[in-house]
Design a protein around this motif. Structure first.
Motif, PDB file in Angstrom:
ATOM      1  N   THR A  74     -18.874  20.747  -2.870  1.00  0.00           N
ATOM      2  CA  THR A  74     -18.399  22.526  -3.818  1.00  0.00           C
ATOM      3  C   THR A  74     -18.172  23.314  -2.850  1.00  0.00           C
ATOM      4  O   THR A  74     -19.254  23.947  -2.081  1.00  0.00           O
ATOM      5  CB  THR A  74     -19.142  22.139  -5.028  1.00  0.00           C
ATOM      6  OG1 THR A  74     -18.250  20.803  -5.350  1.00  0.00           O
ATOM      7  CG2 THR A  74     -18.609  23.230  -6.092  1.00  0.00           C
ATOM      8  N   GLN A  75     -17.457  24.117  -3.311  1.00  0.00           N
ATOM      9  CA  GLN A  75     -17.912  25.500  -1.978  1.00  0.00           C
ATOM     10  C   GLN A  75     -17.888  26.496  -2.735  1.00  0.00           C
ATOM     11  O   GLN A  75     -17.066  26.740  -3.484  1.00  0.00           O
ATOM     12  CB  GLN A  75     -16.825  25.678  -0.451  1.00  0.00           C
ATOM     13  CG  GLN A  75     -17.585  26.821   0.384  1.00  0.00           C
ATOM     14  CD  GLN A  75     -17.999  26.607   0.850  1.00  0.00           C
ATOM     15  OE1 GLN A  75     -18.852  25.769   1.484  1.00  0.00           O
ATOM     16  NE2 GLN A  75     -19.199  27.906   0.464  1.00  0.00           N
ATOM     17  N   LYS A  76     -18.754  27.682  -2.707  1.00  0.00           N
ATOM     18  CA  LYS A  76     -18.115  28.965  -3.636  1.00  0.00           C
ATOM     19  C   LYS A  76     -17.288  29.968  -3.394  1.00  0.00           C
ATOM     20  O   LYS A  76     -17.474  30.110  -1.783  1.00  0.00           O
ATOM     21  CB  LYS A  76     -19.251  29.850  -4.099  1.00  0.00           C
ATOM     22  CG  LYS A  76     -20.221  28.682  -4.938  1.00  0.00           C
ATOM     23  CD  LYS A  76     -21.494  29.923  -5.053  1.00  0.00           C
ATOM     24  CE  LYS A  76     -22.191  29.473  -7.441  1.00  0.00           C
ATOM     25  NZ  LYS A  76     -23.428  29.872  -7.334  1.00  0.00           N
ATOM     26  N   PHE A  77     -16.688  30.672  -2.969  1.00  0.00           N
ATOM     27  CA  PHE A  77     -16.041  31.852  -2.598  1.00  0.00           C
ATOM     28  C   PHE A  77     -15.572  32.477  -4.033  1.00  0.00           C
ATOM     29  O   PHE A  77     -15.721  32.220  -5.000  1.00  0.00           O
ATOM     30  CB  PHE A  77     -14.044  30.833  -2.932  1.00  0.00           C
ATOM     31  CG  PHE A  77     -14.284  29.614  -1.903  1.00  0.00           C
ATOM     32  CD1 PHE A  77     -13.879  30.446  -0.234  1.00  0.00           C
ATOM     33  CD2 PHE A  77     -14.518  28.229  -1.921  1.00  0.00           C
ATOM     34  CE1 PHE A  77     -13.714  28.588   0.229  1.00  0.00           C
ATOM     35  CE2 PHE A  77     -13.977  27.353  -1.809  1.00  0.00           C
ATOM     36  CZ  PHE A  77     -13.514  27.684  -0.377  1.00  0.00           C
ATOM     37  N   THR A  78     -15.987  33.840  -2.745  1.00  0.00           N
ATOM     38  CA  THR A  78     -15.350  35.096  -4.242  1.00  0.00           C
ATOM     39  C   THR A  78     -14.264  35.244  -4.412  1.00  0.00           C
ATOM     40  O   THR A  78     -13.076  34.398  -3.750  1.00  0.00           O
ATOM     41  CB  THR A  78     -15.810  36.507  -3.751  1.00  0.00           C
ATOM     42  OG1 THR A  78     -14.919  36.581  -2.469  1.00  0.00           O
ATOM     43  CG2 THR A  78     -17.056  36.264  -2.520  1.00  0.00           C
ATOM     44  N   LYS A  88     -13.115  32.084   5.919  1.00  0.00           N
ATOM     45  CA  LYS A  88     -14.179  31.895   5.423  1.00  0.00           C
ATOM     46  C   LYS A  88     -15.233  30.792   6.296  1.00  0.00           C
ATOM     47  O   LYS A  88     -14.603  29.462   6.764  1.00  0.00           O
ATOM     48  CB  LYS A  88     -14.190  30.795   3.680  1.00  0.00           C
ATOM     49  CG  LYS A  88     -15.119  30.396   3.617  1.00  0.00           C
ATOM     50  CD  LYS A  88     -16.061  31.068   2.674  1.00  0.00           C
ATOM     51  CE  LYS A  88     -16.921  30.893   1.226  1.00  0.00           C
ATOM     52  NZ  LYS A  88     -18.576  32.025   1.182  1.00  0.00           N
ATOM     53  N   GLN A 177      -9.627  27.778  -9.447  1.00  0.00           N
ATOM     54  CA  GLN A 177     -10.947  26.894  -9.303  1.00  0.00           C
ATOM     55  C   GLN A 177     -10.446  25.787  -9.806  1.00  0.00           C
ATOM     56  O   GLN A 177      -9.645  25.464 -10.519  1.00  0.00           O
ATOM     57  CB  GLN A 177     -11.893  27.942 -10.608  1.00  0.00           C
ATOM     58  CG  GLN A 177     -13.437  27.142 -11.708  1.00  0.00           C
ATOM     59  CD  GLN A 177     -14.285  27.157 -10.640  1.00  0.00           C
ATOM     60  OE1 GLN A 177     -14.677  27.856 -10.487  1.00  0.00           O
ATOM     61  NE2 GLN A 177     -14.673  25.824 -11.516  1.00  0.00           N
ATOM     62  N   GLU A 199     -15.423  26.238  -6.178  1.00  0.00           N
ATOM     63  CA  GLU A 199     -15.895  26.894  -7.096  1.00  0.00           C
ATOM     64  C   GLU A 199     -15.543  28.466  -6.595  1.00  0.00           C
ATOM     65  O   GLU A 199     -16.486  29.120  -5.703  1.00  0.00           O
ATOM     66  CB  GLU A 199     -17.442  26.234  -6.626  1.00  0.00           C
ATOM     67  CG  GLU A 199     -18.498  26.866  -8.604  1.00  0.00           C
ATOM     68  CD  GLU A 199     -19.448  26.723  -8.359  1.00  0.00           C
ATOM     69  OE1 GLU A 199     -19.784  25.375  -7.481  1.00  0.00           O
ATOM     70  OE2 GLU A 199     -20.153  27.370  -8.892  1.00  0.00           O
ATOM     71  N   VAL A 200     -15.780  29.280  -8.602  1.00  0.00           N
ATOM     72  CA  VAL A 200     -15.310  30.570  -8.150  1.00  0.00           C
ATOM     73  C   VAL A 200     -16.262  30.707  -8.873  1.00  0.00           C
ATOM     74  O   VAL A 200     -17.281  31.519  -9.903  1.00  0.00           O
ATOM     75  CB  VAL A 200     -14.183  30.918  -8.643  1.00  0.00           C
ATOM     76  CG1 VAL A 200     -13.879  32.712  -8.954  1.00  0.00           C
ATOM     77  CG2 VAL A 200     -12.339  30.449  -8.240  1.00  0.00           C
ATOM     78  N   GLU A 201     -16.941  32.188  -7.327  1.00  0.00           N
ATOM     79  CA  GLU A 201     -18.245  33.072  -7.501  1.00  0.00           C
ATOM     80  C   GLU A 201     -18.130  34.251  -8.447  1.00  0.00           C
ATOM     81  O   GLU A 201     -17.121  34.818  -9.351  1.00  0.00           O
ATOM     82  CB  GLU A 201     -18.821  33.713  -6.606  1.00  0.00           C
ATOM     83  CG  GLU A 201     -20.109  32.970  -6.014  1.00  0.00           C
ATOM     84  CD  GLU A 201     -20.527  33.802  -4.231  1.00  0.00           C
ATOM     85  OE1 GLU A 201     -20.868  35.479  -4.908  1.00  0.00           O
ATOM     86  OE2 GLU A 201     -20.896  32.974  -3.630  1.00  0.00           O
ATOM     87  N   HIS A 203     -17.653  36.808 -11.596  1.00  0.00           N
ATOM     88  CA  HIS A 203     -17.151  38.952 -10.521  1.00  0.00           C
ATOM     89  C   HIS A 203     -17.856  39.557 -11.226  1.00  0.00           C
ATOM     90  O   HIS A 203     -17.436  39.375 -12.694  1.00  0.00           O
ATOM     91  CB  HIS A 203     -16.620  38.406 -10.072  1.00  0.00           C
ATOM     92  CG  HIS A 203     -16.084  40.263  -9.544  1.00  0.00           C
ATOM     93  ND1 HIS A 203     -16.014  41.531 -10.307  1.00  0.00           N
ATOM     94  CD2 HIS A 203     -16.140  40.511  -7.746  1.00  0.00           C
ATOM     95  CE1 HIS A 203     -16.670  42.482  -8.760  1.00  0.00           C
ATOM     96  NE2 HIS A 203     -16.113  41.710  -7.761  1.00  0.00           N
TER      97      HIS A 203
END
Ligand SMILES: [Zn+2]
Ligand SMILES: [Zn+2]
Length: 305
Positions: A74-78, A88, A177, A199-201, A203
């Motif tokens: 799982t990776q967080k993305f802005t 990225k 997401q 995974e959406v960081e 905001h």
């Protein structure tokens, strides 16, 4: 006459190699030196295509993840990275090295030993052929007569450890997401694929909703009347919007200024929808309340609202 070869992709290199191998293979009477030169050339030729941004990335719409040899994380993305399809850097196991703890054997050499049941601890095997007796090392225990009963705990007995390497990728448009990004390992010279769950960081005032980006502007109620413009953070940076645009209570829409959509050929973009959220105090002092009453009476007298 010298002929300069040029190749546009790995497939062309592979095809040329297959054809040449037939001519040069020593088993088919070819020259060993030329064959080794070809082998060397083949490795280098493939290498030049390895990092040339030919990484195959795709979004998997259903939740299917390949079986077998694959890597999942799982990776967080802005929101900005997803909306604009930015580059990225991911850290992925892109290389496999021999395990340094067991020297690639997969066995814990310090664990308890068990007598090899194949050679009964002798380390040798005797084969009788005709009247002759041939003795050779036991292949099962490599001639030592025993077997370590534990596997190496560092590589779980595989003898190899994957090395994590940073890799920059250009994100495809339209990721949201829970979507799964599949990166083909083949294009990077490894035999496993990568599955990256998005995974959406969170905001503070942006959120992705369908095709659009929703932005919430929080302003104290008196500022709405006192300021000429309000600051709105768009994907391209901060912009000033006349406060009057919000006067009718409706959101302000920046058409085509939202996220890029998955339809890459036409580079369609969703909208940026700006909602104004008014902040007001929970309690008022008597003085503030009196002033507000006077203000209200004045507005009503002037019929401004
Ligand atoms: Zn190991
Ligand atoms: Zn043995």
């Amino acid at each position: 006459m010298m002929k300069i070869l040029s190749f546009n992709n790995k497939e062309e290199i592979k095809a040329f190699f297959r054809q040449k191998v037939k001519e040069l293979h020593p088993d088919k009477g070819g020259c060993i030196e030329k064959y080794l030169i070809l082998q060397n050339w083949y490795k280098q030729a493939l290498e030049q295509f390895r990092n040339e941004n030919k990484i195959k990335i795709s979004k998997i719409s259903d939740r299917y993840v390949g079986y077998g040899n694959s890597f999942y994380k799982t990776q967080k993305f802005t929101i900005k990275e997803l909306a604009l399809g930015l580059e990225k850097e991911l850290t992925l196991p892109l290389k496999e090295n021999p395990c340094p703890y067991c020297e690639g054997s997969g066995i814990n050499k310090h664990s308890l030993k068990k007598t090899c049941s194949y050679c009964h601890g002798e380390g040798i095997l005797k084969l009788v052929s005709g009247n002759e007796e041939v003795i050779h090392n036991c292949t099962f225990c490599a001639g030592v007569g025993y077997i370590n009963i534990e596997r190496c705990s560092h590589c779980f007995g595989k003898g190899k450890i994957k090395e994590e390497i940073p890799l920059k990728i250009k994100l495809p448009f339209g990721l949201r997401q829970g979507d799964i990004l599949c990166i083909s390992g083949e294009t990077m010279g490894v035999c496993w694929n990568f599955y990256i769950e998005v995974e959406v960081e969170p905001h503070p005032f942006w959120r992705l909703e369908g095709d659009n980006l929703i932005c919430e502007v929080k302003v104290p109620f008196y500022e709405i009347l006192l300021r000429d413009t309000l600051e709105v953070e768009t994907l391209e940076g901060i912009e000033r919007v006349p406060t009057g645009y919000f006067a009718d209570g409706e959101p302000v829409v920046f058409t085509g200024r939202g996220p890029f959509l998955s339809d890459e050929s036409r580079l369609r973009r969703g909208d940026l929808i700006v909602n104004l959220k008014t902040l007001f105090p929970k309690t008022l002092s008597l003085e503030a309340e009196t002033l507000l009453y006077n203000f209200k009476n004045l507005i009503e007298r002037e019929r401004l609202c």
